[in-house]
Every structure is written in structure tokens, then in C-alpha cells.
Write a protein that holds these residues in place. Structure first.
Motif, PDB file in Angstrom:
ATOM      1  N   VAL A 130       0.843  -1.194   0.000  1.00  0.00           N
ATOM      2  CA  VAL A 130       0.000   0.000   0.000  1.00  0.00           C
ATOM      3  C   VAL A 130       0.883   1.251   0.000  1.00  0.00           C
ATOM      4  O   VAL A 130       0.628   2.201  -0.745  1.00  0.00           O
ATOM      5  CB  VAL A 130      -0.934   0.007   1.237  1.00  0.00           C
ATOM      6  N   VAL A 131       1.940   1.214   0.796  1.00  0.00           N
ATOM      7  CA  VAL A 131       2.877   2.348   0.846  1.00  0.00           C
ATOM      8  C   VAL A 131       3.506   2.573  -0.525  1.00  0.00           C
ATOM      9  O   VAL A 131       3.600   3.711  -1.009  1.00  0.00           O
ATOM     10  CB  VAL A 131       3.967   2.100   1.907  1.00  0.00           C
ATOM     11  N   LYS A 132       3.940   1.491  -1.191  1.00  0.00           N
ATOM     12  CA  LYS A 132       4.525   1.618  -2.532  1.00  0.00           C
ATOM     13  C   LYS A 132       3.520   2.198  -3.513  1.00  0.00           C
ATOM     14  O   LYS A 132       3.869   3.024  -4.367  1.00  0.00           O
ATOM     15  CB  LYS A 132       4.986   0.243  -3.030  1.00  0.00           C
ATOM     16  N   GLY A 133       2.280   1.753  -3.402  1.00  0.00           N
ATOM     17  CA  GLY A 133       1.230   2.267  -4.286  1.00  0.00           C
ATOM     18  C   GLY A 133       1.004   3.751  -4.108  1.00  0.00           C
ATOM     19  O   GLY A 133       0.817   4.485  -5.082  1.00  0.00           O
ATOM     20  N   ILE A 134       1.048   4.196  -2.863  1.00  0.00           N
ATOM     21  CA  ILE A 134       0.864   5.625  -2.584  1.00  0.00           C
ATOM     22  C   ILE A 134       2.032   6.425  -3.149  1.00  0.00           C
ATOM     23  O   ILE A 134       1.845   7.508  -3.727  1.00  0.00           O
ATOM     24  CB  ILE A 134       0.720   5.860  -1.069  1.00  0.00           C
ATOM     25  N   GLN A 135       3.231   5.885  -3.021  1.00  0.00           N
ATOM     26  CA  GLN A 135       4.413   6.567  -3.566  1.00  0.00           C
ATOM     27  C   GLN A 135       4.311   6.690  -5.087  1.00  0.00           C
ATOM     28  O   GLN A 135       4.627   7.741  -5.661  1.00  0.00           O
ATOM     29  CB  GLN A 135       5.678   5.803  -3.173  1.00  0.00           C
ATOM     30  N   TYR A 136       3.850   5.620  -5.734  1.00  0.00           N
ATOM     31  CA  TYR A 136       3.663   5.672  -7.188  1.00  0.00           C
ATOM     32  C   TYR A 136       2.592   6.710  -7.533  1.00  0.00           C
ATOM     33  O   TYR A 136       2.744   7.494  -8.489  1.00  0.00           O
ATOM     34  CB  TYR A 136       3.251   4.295  -7.703  1.00  0.00           C
TER      35      TYR A 136
ATOM     36  N   ILE B 153       1.760  10.423 -10.109  1.00  0.00           N
ATOM     37  CA  ILE B 153       0.691  10.443 -11.119  1.00  0.00           C
ATOM     38  C   ILE B 153      -0.331  11.530 -10.823  1.00  0.00           C
ATOM     39  O   ILE B 153      -0.874  12.161 -11.720  1.00  0.00           O
ATOM     40  CB  ILE B 153      -0.033   9.067 -11.165  1.00  0.00           C
ATOM     41  N   LYS B 154      -0.597  11.720  -9.535  1.00  0.00           N
ATOM     42  CA  LYS B 154      -1.648  12.640  -9.081  1.00  0.00           C
ATOM     43  C   LYS B 154      -2.980  12.360  -9.791  1.00  0.00           C
ATOM     44  O   LYS B 154      -3.530  13.220 -10.485  1.00  0.00           O
ATOM     45  CB  LYS B 154      -1.229  14.093  -9.276  1.00  0.00           C
ATOM     46  N   PRO B 155      -3.514  11.158  -9.581  1.00  0.00           N
ATOM     47  CA  PRO B 155      -4.754  10.803 -10.278  1.00  0.00           C
ATOM     48  C   PRO B 155      -5.968  11.536  -9.719  1.00  0.00           C
ATOM     49  O   PRO B 155      -6.036  11.860  -8.523  1.00  0.00           O
ATOM     50  CB  PRO B 155      -4.875   9.295 -10.006  1.00  0.00           C
ATOM     51  N   THR B 156      -6.918  11.778 -10.577  1.00  0.00           N
ATOM     52  CA  THR B 156      -8.208  12.323 -10.148  1.00  0.00           C
ATOM     53  C   THR B 156      -9.254  11.217 -10.075  1.00  0.00           C
ATOM     54  O   THR B 156     -10.288  11.380  -9.430  1.00  0.00           O
ATOM     55  CB  THR B 156      -8.685  13.406 -11.125  1.00  0.00           C
TER      56      THR B 156
ATOM     57  N   CYS C 242      -6.878  -7.094  -4.696  1.00  0.00           N
ATOM     58  CA  CYS C 242      -6.629  -5.883  -5.476  1.00  0.00           C
ATOM     59  C   CYS C 242      -7.499  -4.731  -4.989  1.00  0.00           C
ATOM     60  O   CYS C 242      -7.019  -3.601  -4.802  1.00  0.00           O
ATOM     61  CB  CYS C 242      -6.887  -6.155  -6.960  1.00  0.00           C
ATOM     62  N   ILE C 243      -8.771  -5.013  -4.774  1.00  0.00           N
ATOM     63  CA  ILE C 243      -9.681  -3.948  -4.344  1.00  0.00           C
ATOM     64  C   ILE C 243      -9.320  -3.478  -2.944  1.00  0.00           C
ATOM     65  O   ILE C 243      -9.327  -2.278  -2.653  1.00  0.00           O
ATOM     66  CB  ILE C 243     -11.141  -4.417  -4.435  1.00  0.00           C
ATOM     67  N   ASP C 244      -8.963  -4.411  -2.046  1.00  0.00           N
ATOM     68  CA  ASP C 244      -8.570  -4.014  -0.695  1.00  0.00           C
ATOM     69  C   ASP C 244      -7.313  -3.144  -0.712  1.00  0.00           C
ATOM     70  O   ASP C 244      -7.227  -2.141   0.007  1.00  0.00           O
ATOM     71  CB  ASP C 244      -8.331  -5.250   0.175  1.00  0.00           C
ATOM     72  N   MET C 245      -6.325  -3.544  -1.522  1.00  0.00           N
ATOM     73  CA  MET C 245      -5.114  -2.747  -1.613  1.00  0.00           C
ATOM     74  C   MET C 245      -5.428  -1.362  -2.177  1.00  0.00           C
ATOM     75  O   MET C 245      -4.915  -0.339  -1.695  1.00  0.00           O
ATOM     76  CB  MET C 245      -4.067  -3.449  -2.481  1.00  0.00           C
ATOM     77  N   SER C 246      -6.285  -1.322  -3.179  1.00  0.00           N
ATOM     78  CA  SER C 246      -6.670  -0.039  -3.783  1.00  0.00           C
ATOM     79  C   SER C 246      -7.424   0.829  -2.788  1.00  0.00           C
ATOM     80  O   SER C 246      -7.278   2.052  -2.786  1.00  0.00           O
ATOM     81  CB  SER C 246      -7.530  -0.291  -5.024  1.00  0.00           C
ATOM     82  N   LYS C 247      -8.237   0.191  -1.954  1.00  0.00           N
ATOM     83  CA  LYS C 247      -8.934   0.944  -0.904  1.00  0.00           C
ATOM     84  C   LYS C 247      -7.917   1.634   0.006  1.00  0.00           C
ATOM     85  O   LYS C 247      -8.076   2.808   0.359  1.00  0.00           O
ATOM     86  CB  LYS C 247      -9.814   0.006  -0.068  1.00  0.00           C
ATOM     87  N   GLY C 248      -6.887   0.878   0.403  1.00  0.00           N
ATOM     88  CA  GLY C 248      -5.855   1.457   1.258  1.00  0.00           C
ATOM     89  C   GLY C 248      -5.137   2.603   0.580  1.00  0.00           C
ATOM     90  O   GLY C 248      -4.892   3.653   1.192  1.00  0.00           O
ATOM     91  N   ILE C 249      -4.809   2.421  -0.686  1.00  0.00           N
ATOM     92  CA  ILE C 249      -4.108   3.461  -1.437  1.00  0.00           C
ATOM     93  C   ILE C 249      -4.971   4.710  -1.570  1.00  0.00           C
ATOM     94  O   ILE C 249      -4.514   5.837  -1.340  1.00  0.00           O
ATOM     95  CB  ILE C 249      -3.690   2.922  -2.823  1.00  0.00           C
ATOM     96  N   ALA C 250      -6.231   4.531  -1.958  1.00  0.00           N
ATOM     97  CA  ALA C 250      -7.127   5.680  -2.123  1.00  0.00           C
ATOM     98  C   ALA C 250      -7.398   6.366  -0.782  1.00  0.00           C
ATOM     99  O   ALA C 250      -7.390   7.600  -0.689  1.00  0.00           O
ATOM    100  CB  ALA C 250      -8.440   5.222  -2.759  1.00  0.00           C
TER     101      ALA C 250
ATOM    102  N   ARG D 148      -6.054  10.129   0.092  1.00  0.00           N
ATOM    103  CA  ARG D 148      -6.942  11.239   0.404  1.00  0.00           C
ATOM    104  C   ARG D 148      -6.662  11.827   1.791  1.00  0.00           C
ATOM    105  O   ARG D 148      -6.607  13.044   1.966  1.00  0.00           O
ATOM    106  CB  ARG D 148      -8.403  10.773   0.335  1.00  0.00           C
ATOM    107  N   LYS D 149      -6.485  10.936   2.785  1.00  0.00           N
ATOM    108  CA  LYS D 149      -6.385  11.369   4.172  1.00  0.00           C
ATOM    109  C   LYS D 149      -5.020  11.976   4.516  1.00  0.00           C
ATOM    110  O   LYS D 149      -4.938  13.007   5.191  1.00  0.00           O
ATOM    111  CB  LYS D 149      -6.634  10.174   5.103  1.00  0.00           C
ATOM    112  N   LEU D 150      -3.950  11.313   4.060  1.00  0.00           N
ATOM    113  CA  LEU D 150      -2.609  11.727   4.452  1.00  0.00           C
ATOM    114  C   LEU D 150      -1.930  12.624   3.426  1.00  0.00           C
ATOM    115  O   LEU D 150      -1.167  13.529   3.786  1.00  0.00           O
ATOM    116  CB  LEU D 150      -1.732  10.492   4.726  1.00  0.00           C
ATOM    117  N   LYS D 151      -2.185  12.348   2.158  1.00  0.00           N
ATOM    118  CA  LYS D 151      -1.529  13.114   1.094  1.00  0.00           C
ATOM    119  C   LYS D 151      -2.423  14.202   0.521  1.00  0.00           C
ATOM    120  O   LYS D 151      -1.993  14.965  -0.344  1.00  0.00           O
ATOM    121  CB  LYS D 151      -1.077  12.165  -0.023  1.00  0.00           C
ATOM    122  N   HIS D 152      -3.674  14.245   0.995  1.00  0.00           N
ATOM    123  CA  HIS D 152      -4.631  15.279   0.583  1.00  0.00           C
ATOM    124  C   HIS D 152      -4.774  15.353  -0.942  1.00  0.00           C
ATOM    125  O   HIS D 152      -4.860  16.436  -1.517  1.00  0.00           O
ATOM    126  CB  HIS D 152      -4.211  16.649   1.140  1.00  0.00           C
ATOM    127  N   MET D 153      -4.795  14.172  -1.577  1.00  0.00           N
ATOM    128  CA  MET D 153      -4.939  14.133  -3.033  1.00  0.00           C
ATOM    129  C   MET D 153      -6.395  14.363  -3.424  1.00  0.00           C
ATOM    130  O   MET D 153      -7.322  13.910  -2.737  1.00  0.00           O
ATOM    131  CB  MET D 153      -4.465  12.790  -3.577  1.00  0.00           C
TER     132      MET D 153
END
Length: 372
Positions: free
Chosen positions: A70-76, A80-83, A93-101, A105-110
């Protein structure tokens, strides 16, 4: 007082992916299982959006997603700065994506406008739940993330990706649906609303899972199982699950037993255990067996419960599910060494609190011994 909302918008049907054509001038991050990377199905999904949007693909997904991934996904994602984030895959996959999203949102304020889940297995119901299960790779402990903020904004249910699902994946994920619904049906937070969702999911599983296991499965068969998975997810997201899940998480963490299969192994024993200790659970399951047509409404409660357990075991055998850890390939001596550790962790698992009877340490040890 019960409050009911279904925040996730659900698009279901063979044409549900048309929703993706509505995006314009977005930075879209697709997170998917690695085997989908060069597949024609993923190419088709991308074709619905390319030309009008910037699209990136991230495929570093593994089963039982570790927190480090999840940490690696956030770094990637920071580069990208996806919208828009689109998760295409199974529960991991969905659980990991949940963690990344969520942490994005919460920590990186994307500024992530929408998080979309497209399940490729009919199993976890993760596309409509407030749960994500992440794993500590060092301790092999699974940690549930529970927050409405991890709910996908949209779920697209399509038979496209499940058409090529291997039989064992279809079987294990389908049994996961059954366990979700049967546990939610008697969980401590169950009510008439969750019961209705759970019962419909159970009916669909018994009718369509055997069909989906065969190579002759139709798109309608696949969609029915997809909808069963979603219904079960909506049910247990409100009602909770129980001891089967609390114990199965440990089998997955210690021996890498696929989650649906671990649930399947434990299900008959936990149902029998809960029924023997809680008369209300026994009555409720007995009524369900009669409603499902497994036995006459005039039959005794004992016969009704027996018919439900027989139907579950018959389905497991039809799907060729290993019934014990030994059948799965785990040496019995190895599994016995882990009994106390798994039991302690099962008692700490958040799913345990929703079980309709408070099993103790010795109870759980006894239940585990049935599946060694």
C-alpha cells in the motif's frame, strides 16, 4: 435506530462499463492484478477512456495485500496525481486499492474525485463494503481497516472479467459469498433489511455457483453470481460476519489458504457450533433451510438444520473444495503447532464480536481441529 444508506453507486450488467466513457480530461490510475496487464479485457477497458484522458496502470498487486505494498502504491500515485482511481481485480486488489485511495486522500490530501471498483471475481463483495484487510508481512497478522471512507464511490459489475476465471477461483470465491451471507444472516447486528439481502444472496449461490463452475456457464449465470456477491457484501457490511471469518483470517495469514477456501472449510462446523449454543440461531437457520426448499416446512428443526449442512457439504464436494488443511497440503504437525496462536488471534479479530455466541479459547481450538 437503524440508518440505511448505500453510498456506492452500483452499475450492473453487460453494458456497465459504458460508464467509463463519460470521463473527460481526467488523470486515471488503473490498479489491477498483474495477469491482466497485457490482456485483451484490460485493453478494452482502457480503450473506453483513452484519447480523452491520461491513463496510468499499476500492477504490483499480490494476494493478502501487505501494508508495504500500500505504501509503494501511494508513492507511485504521488507521481501520477490521479483524479480517478479504478481498481480492477479480486478482493486483494480492491482491498489494496482501498488502502491506497484512503491514505492518499487522508494523508496526502490528493484530489481523488472518484474511486471505482470493478470486481473480477464473484466473492468478496469488497466493492460495496467499508472493510479492507491488509497484512503485516513480518507477523503474518491481518489487520482490518474499517471506515466508511474506504467505500468505493462506484462499483461496476460486469461478466467480462469472470468469463475466464479458473474453476478453483470460481469455487473459492463463490463459497466466500455463501459464508458472507450465512454469517450475516445470524450476526449480532442482523435485522430484517440485512436478512433480505443475505437470503437472496444465499438462494443465488446455491442455484448459480454450480453452473458457473462448469465451462458451459452463461453471461447470465456469471452476472447472477456477481449480484449475489454484491448483495452479500451489502448485508454483512451492516450486519457483520462472525467466527468463521475470524478463524479463516488466521488460516490465510499462517498457511496462505485462499480466503474463500478457508471460510468454506470452517463453515459447517461453526454453523453447527452456533446452533448448538444459541436456540435463536438454530431456529433461524432451520427456517432458512425450509425456505430454500432443502426440506419440508413440517420437518423437525433437527432435520432442517441437517438438510442445510448437507446442502453446504454437497456444494463443497461439487466444487472440489479441499475440506481440511491436510487436503490443501499443510502438514498436520505444522498446523497443530499454530493452534494456540491462531486461536488467540481469532479472539482478537474484529469479526469475532459479531458472532451470535461468544466462543471461548477451548471452543475455537476444538473447531480448528476439525479442519487440520
Amino acid at each position: 435506530m437503524n440508518k440505511w444508506t448505500f453510498p456506492t453507486q452500483i452499475y450492473a450488467g453487460p453494458d456497465s462499463l459504458i460508464r467509463l466513457t463519460e470521463f473527460n480530461n481526467e488523470s486515471i490510475l488503473i490498479i489491477c492484478d498483474p495477469f491482466l496487464k497485457d490482456s485483451s479485457n484490460l485493453t478494452y477497458v482502457i480503450s473506453l477512456m483513452e484519447g480523452k484522458n491520461k491513463i496510468s496502470t499499476y500492477t504490483e498487486v499480490v494476494p493478502d495485500p501487505p501494508i508495504t505494498h500500500v505504501v509503494k502504491g501511494i508513492q507511485y500515485m504521488e507521481g501520477i496525481k490521479p483524479t480517478i482511481i479504478i481498481a480492477i481485480g479480486g478482493g486483494s486488489c480492491i482491498d489494496m486499492s482501498k488502502g491506497i485511495a484512503y491514505f492518499g486522500r487522508k494523508l496526502k490530501h490528493m484530489d481523488i474525485k472518484s474511486f471505482i471498483a470493478i470486481p473480477t471475481t464473484s466473492g468478496t463483495g469488497s466493492e460495496v463494503t467499508s472493510f479492507a484487510v491488509l497484512t503485516d508481512s513480518e507477523t503474518q497478522v491481518k489487520y482490518p481497516l474499517l471506515d466508511d471512507a474506504v467505500l468505493p464511490d462506484e462499483a461496476l459489475l460486469t461478466p467480462l472479467f469472470v468469463k475466464t476465471s479458473p474453476p478453483n477461483i470460481t469455487a473459492y470465491s463463490g463459497m466466500d459469498v455463501l459464508v458472507h451471507a450465512l454469517e450475516a444472516y445470524v450476526a449480532t447486528a442482523a435485522n430484517n433489511f440485512t436478512d433480505a439481502l443475505a437470503q437472496q444472496a444465499i438462494e443465488l449461490v446455491f442455484e448459480y455457483l454450480p453452473k458457473c463452475y462448469k465451462p458451459t456457464a452463461t453471461d447470465q449465470d456469471r452476472m447472477s453470481m456477481h449480484e449475489a456477491s454484491c448483495l452479500a457484501g451489502l448485508s454483512f457490511n451492516k450486519a457483520g460476519v462472525g467466527l468463521v471469518h475470524a478463524m479463516a483470517h488466521q488460516l490465510g495469514g499462517q498457511f496462505h489458504v485462499p480466503h474463500g477456501l478457508a471460510n468454506s472449510m470452517l463453515l459447517p462446523y461453526v454453523i453447527a457450533f452456533n446452533c448448538s449454543h444459541n436456540p435463536d440461531v438454530a431456529k433461524k437457520y432451520a427456517r432458512l433451510a425450509a425456505k430454500l426448499g432443502f426440506v419440508s416446512h413440517n420437518a423437525s428443526e433437527e432435520d432442517k438444520l441437517g438438510s442445510l449442512l448437507k446442502a453446504i457439504i454437497k456444494l463443497q464436494r461439487t466444487l472440489k473444495c479441499p475440506m481440511t488443511l491436510t487436503d490443501f497440503g499443510v502438514d498436520k504437525a505444522t498446523s497443530e503447532i499454530k493452534l494456540n496462536l491462531m486461536t488467540d488471534r481469532a479472539l482478537e479479530d474484529m469479526c469475532y464480536r459479531f458472532n451470535p455466541y461468544p466462543a471461548n479459547h477451548d471452543d475455537i481450538i476444538g473447531l480448528y481441529k476439525n479442519v487440520l
